[in-house]
Design a protein around this motif. Sequence first.
Motif, mmCIF file in Angstrom:
data_model
loop_
_atom_site.group_PDB
_atom_site.id
_atom_site.type_symbol
_atom_site.label_atom_id
_atom_site.label_comp_id
_atom_site.label_asym_id
_atom_site.label_seq_id
_atom_site.Cartn_x
_atom_site.Cartn_y
_atom_site.Cartn_z
ATOM 1 N N TYR A 141 0.856 -1.185 0.000
ATOM 2 C CA TYR A 141 0.000 0.000 0.000
ATOM 3 C C TYR A 141 0.892 1.236 0.000
ATOM 4 N N TYR A 175 -0.332 -10.233 -0.399
ATOM 5 C CA TYR A 175 0.803 -9.619 0.312
ATOM 6 C C TYR A 175 0.865 -10.160 1.741
ATOM 7 N N ARG A 212 -2.077 -12.366 2.909
ATOM 8 C CA ARG A 212 -3.487 -12.103 2.657
ATOM 9 C C ARG A 212 -3.750 -12.313 1.168
ATOM 10 N N HIS A 215 -7.002 -8.491 -2.694
ATOM 11 C CA HIS A 215 -8.354 -7.984 -2.414
ATOM 12 C C HIS A 215 -8.398 -6.481 -2.619
ATOM 13 N N HIS A 217 -10.294 -3.065 -0.890
ATOM 14 C CA HIS A 217 -11.034 -2.622 0.294
ATOM 15 C C HIS A 217 -12.113 -1.594 -0.068
HETATM 16 FE FE LIG Z 1 -5.567 -5.128 2.451
#
Ligand SMILES: [Fe+2]
Length: 312
Positions: A141, A175, A212, A215, A217
Motif C-alpha cells: 500500500y 501480500y 493475505r 483484495h 477494500h
Molecule cells: Fe488489504
Amino acid sequence: MDSSQYERLKYLISRLVSYIHDYARETRLSMAEWETAINFMTEVGQKCTKTRQEFVLFSDVIGLSLLVDALDHPKPKGATEGTVLGPFHTDDAADTSNGGDINSDPDGDPLLVVGKVLDMKGRPVEDVAADVWETDSHGFYDVQYANRDGPHGRAILHTNANGEFWFKGIVPVSYPVPVDGPVVSDPIMIQSARLTERSGGLSSCHGNHPYRPAHIHFLMEKDGFDEYITALPLRGDPYEPHDPVFGVKASLVVDLGKVDQATAQKYNVKSGIKLPEHEFVLVTNEEAAALRREEAEHVLGSDVDRPVPAGK
Ligand SMILES: [Fe+2]
C-alpha cells in the motif's frame, strides 16, 4: 463526555481490569512474563506512526477486529457481509469522479471495478461515498513507502442515481501482513495467531501463513445508513482459504471477469482488461440498530438497556 458515556466507559474499564486479574490468576502469571507483555505492548505502540497501525494489526491477527465488526455492524440476511478494515486505511483519499484511475502503477495489470449499491428493498442508493483502496503490483500500500508524497491506490467515489460507481485500478496482489513489527515478528505471538516463523520469514502453521489473498477494500458511508466496511478477495488466489486476519467470507469472493466490447465502450476502457463487478446491499441505521438490539438481548436478556449490566 456525557454521563451515560462516562458510565459506559467506567463499565468497559472495570470489566477489562476484572478479566485481566482473572487471566493473571488462572495462568499464575510471573513477573518476568508480565514484563515481557509490557515490553511487547510498548514495542507495538512505538511501531505506530501516522501511517502505520501496529495495534490494528494486533487486533486483526487475534480475530478481535472481525468480532467487533460483527457485533457493531450486524448484517441481516440479504445484506452484504462486512469484514476487517485492516491497518492501511487513511483519511486522505481524494474525491474522484466515476471512471477515475486510482492507481498509477505502470507495472500493474489494469482493471475496471464496477459496483452497485442497493438498500435491503433492492432500491439503488445514490450519493454513497465509497472509499476504496488497494495494493500496487508489488503488494504494498502507498503508506508502506517511506517517500509517500500523497494518496496512491486509493480514492473516494460517489454512487450515481442508479447506485453505481466505477473506477480504473490495477489487479491487486496478495501480500504478507507487515512482518517488520512486534506483532508478526514475535514467534510466540505468531504461533498464537496461527502463524509461525521459518528462516527469518513466516510459513504456515495449522494451514496458515502471513499472506493475505489479493483484495480490494471498501468503506461506504451515507447518511441514514450503517457504516459499511468490507473487502472483496479475488477468486482463485492461493491464499484465499487461509487469510491470517480471518477477513475472507465466501459471499465476498469475486470473479475476475473480462471487459467486453460493449462494456469497454460504455466505460471508456480497453476491452479485455480485468473486470470485478459486485452489488453491495447496505442496511439503514434503524435496521442495524434493531438487529444489534436483538442480538444483545439474546446474550444479555433484561440487562440489555444497562451500560453496566446488573450483577456485574
Ligand atoms: Fe488489504
